[in-house]
Write a protein that holds these residues in place. Structure first.
Motif, PDB file in Angstrom:
ATOM      1  N   PRO A  48       0.605  -0.960   0.524  1.00  0.00           N
ATOM      2  CA  PRO A  48      -0.021   0.009  -0.266  1.00  0.00           C
ATOM      3  C   PRO A  48       0.805   0.985  -0.041  1.00  0.00           C
ATOM      4  CG  PRO A  48      -1.113  -1.325   1.951  1.00  0.00           C
ATOM      5  CD  PRO A  48       0.703  -2.234   0.979  1.00  0.00           C
ATOM      6  N   LYS A  49       0.626   2.596  -0.821  1.00  0.00           N
ATOM      7  CA  LYS A  49       1.167   3.759  -0.502  1.00  0.00           C
ATOM      8  C   LYS A  49       0.037   4.290   0.304  1.00  0.00           C
ATOM      9  CE  LYS A  49      -0.353   2.787  -4.815  1.00  0.00           C
ATOM     10  NZ  LYS A  49      -0.166   1.179  -5.192  1.00  0.00           N
ATOM     11  N   GLY A  50       1.024   5.570   0.540  1.00  0.00           N
ATOM     12  CA  GLY A  50      -0.164   6.334   1.767  1.00  0.00           C
ATOM     13  C   GLY A  50       0.262   7.450   0.959  1.00  0.00           C
ATOM     14  N   THR A  85      -7.694   6.012  -4.359  1.00  0.00           N
ATOM     15  CA  THR A  85      -7.975   6.999  -3.397  1.00  0.00           C
ATOM     16  C   THR A  85      -6.583   8.029  -3.369  1.00  0.00           C
ATOM     17  OG1 THR A  85      -7.566   4.828  -1.914  1.00  0.00           O
ATOM     18  CG2 THR A  85      -6.256   6.549  -0.922  1.00  0.00           C
ATOM     19  N   GLU A  86      -6.857   7.621  -4.110  1.00  0.00           N
ATOM     20  CA  GLU A  86      -5.007   9.620  -4.664  1.00  0.00           C
ATOM     21  C   GLU A  86      -5.947   9.653  -5.376  1.00  0.00           C
ATOM     22  OE1 GLU A  86      -4.678   6.306  -5.943  1.00  0.00           O
ATOM     23  OE2 GLU A  86      -2.703   4.282  -5.795  1.00  0.00           O
ATOM     24  N   THR A  87      -7.255   9.957  -5.376  1.00  0.00           N
ATOM     25  CA  THR A  87      -7.688  11.115  -6.088  1.00  0.00           C
ATOM     26  C   THR A  87      -8.481  11.914  -5.545  1.00  0.00           C
ATOM     27  OG1 THR A  87      -9.306   9.597  -7.645  1.00  0.00           O
ATOM     28  CG2 THR A  87      -7.856   9.574  -9.432  1.00  0.00           C
ATOM     29  N   GLY A 131     -10.201  -3.367 -15.976  1.00  0.00           N
ATOM     30  CA  GLY A 131      -9.343  -3.954 -15.087  1.00  0.00           C
ATOM     31  C   GLY A 131      -7.658  -3.514 -14.752  1.00  0.00           C
ATOM     32  N   ARG A 132      -6.944  -3.771 -14.609  1.00  0.00           N
ATOM     33  CA  ARG A 132      -5.658  -2.782 -13.599  1.00  0.00           C
ATOM     34  C   ARG A 132      -5.303  -3.558 -14.942  1.00  0.00           C
ATOM     35  NH1 ARG A 132      -5.938  -1.651  -7.625  1.00  0.00           N
ATOM     36  NH2 ARG A 132      -8.297  -2.589  -7.538  1.00  0.00           N
ATOM     37  N   SER A 133      -4.775  -3.061 -15.188  1.00  0.00           N
ATOM     38  CA  SER A 133      -3.444  -2.783 -15.993  1.00  0.00           C
ATOM     39  C   SER A 133      -2.333  -3.667 -16.256  1.00  0.00           C
ATOM     40  CB  SER A 133      -3.111  -1.707 -16.652  1.00  0.00           C
ATOM     41  OG  SER A 133      -2.524  -0.729 -14.939  1.00  0.00           O
TER      42      SER A 133
HETATM   43 MG    MG Z   1      -4.366   1.847  -6.636  1.00  0.00          MG
END
Ligand code: MG
Ligand code: ATP
Length: 641
Positions: free
Chosen positions: A263-265, A408-410, A508-510
């Motif tokens: 996970p990225k904070g 989460t990032e957006t 889906g995920r790239s």
């Molecule tokens: Mg992600």
């Protein structure tokens, strides 16, 4: 794909005209300065910014530079002056049916009292606080008390174990932890304080632990470190002057779900984030003043942060907040709550819909759901079969489905039908169109835009106010993850296609895209076709290295009827995929399993299915929901040996 999914004729009822949307969208891109200056008035500022967007240190974009505000003031104080003092901010429902209504005035009192207690403990502006809390009123209270004094909080979902909690405490260098004795889940008590104690043995930065008495289980209080919430939070009216925060002071750090890796904070800002979440909720769902809004996510995820706490409070709405499982004591819990509290808007996830769908129509049919007028979904692409069930059975074919694509990032919604600006005719499985200020493109490997109908990587060509500021403690990872694949563009990590009507479809995920005999195939298309048979509840598809084809398609399927004949099931699925998508999409192997590995936020972890199936080490499993799913995959493979 269009023939199978179709278009629903919803325009007459819901569509005030897509031209409103087109006009606003166009303005947002042509004249962003004026657009955002006007839109930012959705908040109350102590002093205005001197620059809307500073992009001098790309990709570290800064919004509303020099502006001063406080989010707790915007979420609560200002409503007291706007005749919302006695309006319910939250209708809280416990798993055992207990109910608590907290007005804006009540929320204000609680926030001030806790803010005072935090100051008394020596917490200062800029300090980091970790919140490890169940779905209780004290969760938004703690988030807003932190915001009031300028402390940066990091919420850790209460379903995580000690290792995941410790990792997040260490990464954020928190000086304070706020937790509860326990929370309720499926009729049992989850002993949060006990887990927190274990986590604290692996960390060294936390000076104090505030413990909320909720489940009333026994806990061990460590002298000089642990404090009961009720002992330090008085019941009188205190007032804490909100800190005048800079628009670019961080508001919180939140770790991504961990579906694809560690996970990225994500660090979110005070000003831009708040403008973004309030605006996007209004654009997409357009709730009315008197609506009862229910975002049925957990506060521990970005969905809960943005759409249970910040956006609805900034807009002054009434939210339902439910602590507990959606299938407890019976699979009609959501429907029961909707009927009892006359909920108008429900926002949930595809995984919840698929789970409830499995139990059949009889559960929703027990309840009067006629107050519902809008439905929403987030988290994964929604299978058209699940979309239709949600639309027809839950919404009685009256309620538009707002399928919100974001991360989460957006910070907030990026692509979604926008009821506030004029709904387009909906296509089940498509998140439709970008929000104002969002400038998507779909690129090929070389960074060239693909043609309409071709698949590629979705990117955003310009910054937007809600975007993350960086990855906590790791500017380099921020640049590398989001801005290095296609320099200058924000890389989402998802695979998408835009159809001839301009609708976006997320595939889906790239990193999960398969290359089968030279064809790039999205995992989601095949999973959708499997679920569309009506024989399966969900499926995980991935590519397996193959000497001839490059990759061969492998599918793990959870059947609707656990006792169905496997061979018939598999041959029916193959037949349907061949008919719906074509022979190249037919999986080389199909395996039947009881459950699939998911993150604790309910997303299917294809990387884990793939690793286990290939006998590899599955990587970071701290965000895995249930480890029996891994054994399930192993035994499905064994069964075929
Ligand atoms: Mg992600
Ligand atoms: P990590 O980044 O740690 O692997 P994650 O991507 O699952 O975890 P989140 O930020 O919770 O973490 O999820 C965002 C992702 O969820 C998106 O990138 C996309 O893959 C998926 N997603 C969310 N909503 C939708 C939607 N409406 N349609 C399609 N995909 C969606």
């Amino acid at each position: 794909m269009e023939s199978e999914k179709g278009t629903l004729p919803m325009n007459e009822v819901y569509n005030p005209g897509m031209n409103v949307y087109s006009e606003i969208y166009r303005k947002s891109l042509e004249d962003p300065e004026n657009f955002w200056a006007k839109q930012a008035e959705i908040l109350t500022w102590y002093s205005k910014w001197n620059k809307i967007l500073d992009d001098s240190k790309k990709p570290f974009y800064r919004w509303f530079v020099g502006g001063k505000l406080n989010v707790s003031y915007n979420a609560v104080d200002r409503h007291l002056e706007q005749h919302r003092r006695n309006k319910a901010a939250y209708i809280w429902v416990g798993e055992n049916g207990e109910e608590k209504i907290v007005t804006y005035d009540g929320l204000y009192r609680r926030i001030n009292n806790l803010a005072k207690a935090l100051l008394n403990l020596g917490i200062k502006k800029g300090d980091r606080i970790v919140l490890y809390l169940p779905m209780i009123i004290e969760a938004p209270v703690a988030m807003l008390a932190a915001a009031r004094i300028g402390a940066v909080f990091s919420f850790v979902f209460a379903g995580f174990g000690a290792g995941a909690l410790a990792e997040r405490i260490n990464d954020s260098k928190a000086v304070l932890l706020i937790t509860a004795d326990g929370g309720f889940r499926n009729g049992k008590v989850v002993e949060l304080k006990k887990i927190a104690d274990e986590a604290l043995e692996m960390t060294s930065t936390v000076r104090n632990v505030i413990v909320i008495k909720h489940a009333r289980n026994d806990v061990n209080m460590v002298e000089d470190r642990d404090i009961w919430y009720h002992e330090i939070v008085g019941d009188s009216h205190t007032y804490v002057e909100p800190e005048h925060m800079d628009a670019n002071d961080p508001l919180f750090i939140l770790y991504t779900s961990g579906t694809t890796g560690k996970p990225k904070g994500a660090v979110h800002s005070t000003g831009g984030y708040s403008v973004w979440v309030a605006s996007t909720l209004k654009w997409a769902f357009n709730p009315d003043e008197d609506d009862r809004w229910w975002c049925a996510a957990d506060i521990g995820w970005i969905t809960g942060h943005s759409y249970i706490v910040f956006a609805p409070l900034i807009l002054g709405l009434t939210s339902i907040m439910y602590e507990g499982s959606i299938t407890y004591p019976e699979p009609d819990r959501l429907w029961e709550i909707i009927e009892k509290y006359r909920v108008n808007i429900l926002y949930t996830s595809p995984t919840a819909i698929r789970t409830l769908m499995k139990f059949g129509e009889k559960y929703p049919q027990r309840h009067d759901l006629s107050t519902l007028k809008v439905l929403g979904t987030v988290g994964e692409p929604i299978n058209p079969a699940a979309w239709k069930w949600y639309y027809e059975i839950i919404g009685n074919s009256r309620c538009p489905i707002i399928d919100t694509y974001w991360q989460t990032e957006t910070g907030g919604f990026m692509i979604a039908p926008q009821r506030g600006l004029g709904l387009p005719p909906l296509k089940p499985g498509s998140a439709t169109f970008p929000l104002p200020g969002v400038d998507p493109a779909i690129l090929d490997d070389a960074g060239k835009e693909v043609r309409t109908g071709e698949k590629g990587y979705i990117v955003f060509r310009r910054p937007w106010p809600g975007m993350l500021m960086t990855v906590n403690n790791d500017d380099e990872r921020y640049v590398k993850t989001y801005f290095s694949k296609f320099p200058g563009y924000y890389y989402c990590g998802d695979y998408a296609v835009k159809d001839e009507d301009g609708y976006y479809w997320l595939l889906g995920r790239s990193d999960e895209v398969m290359n089968v005999s030279g064809h790039r195939l999205g995992t989601i298309e095949i999973e959708d076709a499997i679920v569309a048979t009506g024989l399966a509840v969900e499926a995980a598809v991935f590519g397996k290295p193959d000497p001839v084809k490059g990759e061969a398609i492998s599918a793990f399927v959870v059947p609707k009827d656990a006792n169905a004949d496997r061979h018939e099931l598999i041959s029916e699925i193959r037949k349907r995929i061949r008919a719906d998508l074509g022979p190249i999409y037919v999986p080389d192997e199909i395996r039947i399993v009881k459950l699939l590995p998911k993150t604790r936020s309910g997303k299917i972890m294809r990387r884990v299915v793939k690793a286990v199936a290939l006998n590899q080490i599955p990587g970071d499993l701290t965000t895995l929901e249930d480890s029996t799913s891994v054994d399930e995959i192993k035994s499905a493979i064994e069964a075929f040996k």
